[in-house]
Enzyme design. Structure first.
Site, PDB file in Angstrom:
ATOM      1  N   ALA A   1      -4.821   4.082  -3.949  1.00 65.91           N
ATOM      2  CA  ALA A   1      -4.593   5.010  -2.832  1.00 65.91           C
ATOM      3  C   ALA A   1      -3.142   4.955  -2.390  1.00 65.91           C
ATOM      4  O   ALA A   1      -2.428   3.992  -2.685  1.00 65.91           O
ATOM      5  CB  ALA A   1      -5.501   4.656  -1.652  1.00 65.91           C
ATOM      6  N   TYR A   2      -2.730   5.999  -1.689  1.00 59.14           N
ATOM      7  CA  TYR A   2      -1.451   5.990  -0.981  1.00 59.14           C
ATOM      8  C   TYR A   2      -1.763   5.430   0.399  1.00 59.14           C
ATOM      9  O   TYR A   2      -2.490   6.040   1.177  1.00 59.14           O
ATOM     10  CB  TYR A   2      -0.895   7.419  -0.886  1.00 59.14           C
ATOM     11  N   THR A   3      -1.249   4.243   0.719  1.00 53.78           N
ATOM     12  CA  THR A   3      -1.667   3.560   1.955  1.00 53.78           C
ATOM     13  C   THR A   3      -0.541   3.328   2.960  1.00 53.78           C
ATOM     14  O   THR A   3      -0.754   2.661   3.971  1.00 53.78           O
ATOM     15  CB  THR A   3      -2.316   2.201   1.624  1.00 53.78           C
TER      16      THR A   3
ATOM     17  N   LEU B   1      -7.307  -4.921  -3.032  1.00 56.42           N
ATOM     18  CA  LEU B   1      -8.693  -4.921  -3.508  1.00 56.42           C
ATOM     19  C   LEU B   1      -8.757  -5.048  -5.021  1.00 56.42           C
ATOM     20  O   LEU B   1      -9.538  -5.834  -5.560  1.00 56.42           O
ATOM     21  CB  LEU B   1      -9.407  -3.646  -3.037  1.00 56.42           C
TER      22      LEU B   1
ATOM     23  N   TYR C   1      -2.414  10.324   6.860  1.00 57.34           N
ATOM     24  CA  TYR C   1      -3.096   9.416   5.930  1.00 57.34           C
ATOM     25  C   TYR C   1      -4.611   9.582   6.064  1.00 57.34           C
ATOM     26  O   TYR C   1      -5.324   9.770   5.065  1.00 57.34           O
ATOM     27  CB  TYR C   1      -2.685   7.967   6.213  1.00 57.34           C
TER      28      TYR C   1
ATOM     29  N   ASP D   1     -11.443   3.644   7.748  1.00 55.53           N
ATOM     30  CA  ASP D   1     -11.812   3.905   9.142  1.00 55.53           C
ATOM     31  C   ASP D   1     -10.908   4.964   9.775  1.00 55.53           C
ATOM     32  O   ASP D   1     -11.229   5.512  10.823  1.00 55.53           O
ATOM     33  CB  ASP D   1     -11.730   2.611   9.961  1.00 55.53           C
TER      34      ASP D   1
END
Length: 287
Positions: free
Chosen positions: A62-64, A13, A127, A104
Site C-alpha cells: 500500500a501507499y501509507t 506486515l 489516504y 481504520d
C-alpha cells in the site's frame, strides 16, 4: 502445493509474514516488493500475476505515507485503489483467493463506540479515501474476498510510532504527544499470525473484518507505555491534536470492534501492552 503471493514484501506486515512463513511448509510463499511488482504499473501487476499464478494473494502492499498522500494524490490512488481493482479482477478471472489489508482511516472518527464492519465509512483524508476506493473496487470485482481493516500498525520492521518514540525518548528531555486520538495499536506479527491462521484454516468466510490488538488507548498512552517499558527518563506531555497540525487530518476515534474475526475464525487477539512488550524485546529493549 498452493502458492501464496504476499505483496508489500518489505513493509511491516509483509516482513512479519515472511518471518513466520517457515511455520507453514504446506504453502509455497512468493514475496513481492516494488521491484518485482510495482503497484503503480497495471501491466506489470498483471504480468507478475500471470508469471506466478498464485492460488491466494495477501495484498499487504500500500501507499501509507498519510501526509504525503495529500500532495501525491495520483500515486496514492494508483497504489491503494487502481492496483487493488486490477488484482481483484485477476483473482476473479483466475479463481484466486484474495485477502486485502485496509485501514481504520476509512472512518471519520466521530464515533463514540467501537466500530464494527457495518459502521458508516467517511474518510477525512486522501489516504483514507484511496483505501476506501480500494475496498469498493474489490467488492465490485468479486464477492468472495476477505478485507481486513487494521489500525496503528507497528513492528520491529520499517518506520512506525514505536521505533520513532524509542529514538525520540532517548534523544530528548521532553516530548509532546497527542492525547485526543483514540484507538488500539496492532502489532504486525499478531496480524500476520491471524492472516495465516485464516489461510490455513480450510474455511473461507468472506467479507470485511476488523483486527487490532485488545484495549483502548490514545497515542499519548502508547508513548507513556513505551517510555515505561524501555525505562527511559524523557518527560512526555499530552497535547490536543490542534497543537500538532499535520497535512492530513486524523480520525479522533477509530477503535475497531474485532469480535467478528474472533468468532468467525477463532482468532485469539492479544492485549496491546503484551504485544508491545514482545515487540520491544525483539528490538533489544529489556524491561
Amino acid at each position: 502445493m498452493s502458492t501464496i503471493l504476499v505483496t508489500g514484501a518489505h513493509g511491516q506486515l509483509g516482513s512479519e509474514i515472511r518471518k513466520i512463513s517457515t511455520n507453514f511448509a504446506q504453502f509455497n510463499f512468493v514475496f513481492a516488493g516494488r521491484d518485482e511488482m510495482p503497484l503503480e504499473n497495471k501491466d506489470a501487476i498483471v504480468s507478475f500475476l500471470e508469471k506466478t499464478k498464485p492460488s491466494c494473494i495477501i495484498n499487504a502492499g500500500a501507499y501509507t505515507a498519510v501526509d504525503k498522500a495529500e500532495t501525491e494524490r495520483e500515486l496514492a490512488d494508483q497504489v491503494n485503489h487502481i492496483a487493488v481493482g486490477v488484482i481483484a479482477k485477476w483473482c476473479k478471472l483466475n479463481n484466486t483467493k484474495l485477502i486485502h489489508i485496509s485501514t481504520d482511516y476509512v472512518f471519520d472518527g466521530n464515533s463514540q463506540i467501537p466500530l464494527d464492519e457495518a459502521a458508516k465509512t467517511a474518510p477525512v483524508n486522501w489516504y483514507g479515501e484511496t483505501k476506501l476506493r480500494g475496498e469498493e473496487a474489490i467488492l465490485e470485482a468479486m464477492n468472495d474476498a476477505i478485507i481486513i481493516r487494521t489500525a496503528w500498525v507497528y513492528s520491529e520492521y520499517g518506520n512506525n510510532f514505536v521505533k520513532t518514540m524509542l529514538r525520540l525518548l532517548k534523544e530528548r528531555d521532553r516530548l509532546t504527544v497527542v492525547n485526543d486520538q483514540i484507538g488500539a495499536p496492532t502489532y504486525a506479527l499478531d496480524l500476520a499470525e491471524a492472516i495465516l491462521k485464516i489461510v490455513s484454516s480450510g474455511k473461507w468466510e468472506t467479507g470485511i473484518f476488523h483486527y487490532s490488538n485488545k484495549g483502548k488507548i490514545s497515542w499519548f498512552d502508547f508513548a507513556i507505555a513505551i517510555k515505561e517499558l524501555a525505562q527511559l527518563e524523557c518527560e512526555v506531555v499530552p497535547v490536543p491534536s490542534s497543537q500538532f497540525p499535520t497535512a492530513a487530518k486524523r480520525p479522533n476515534y477509530s477503535l475497531l470492534d474485532t469480535s467478528k474475526i474472533e468468532k468467525t475464525y477463532g482468532v485469539q487477539i492479544p492485549f496491546w501492552k503484551d504485544s508491545l512488550r514482545k515487540c520491544l524485546f525483539e528490538l533489544g529493549v529489556r524491561s
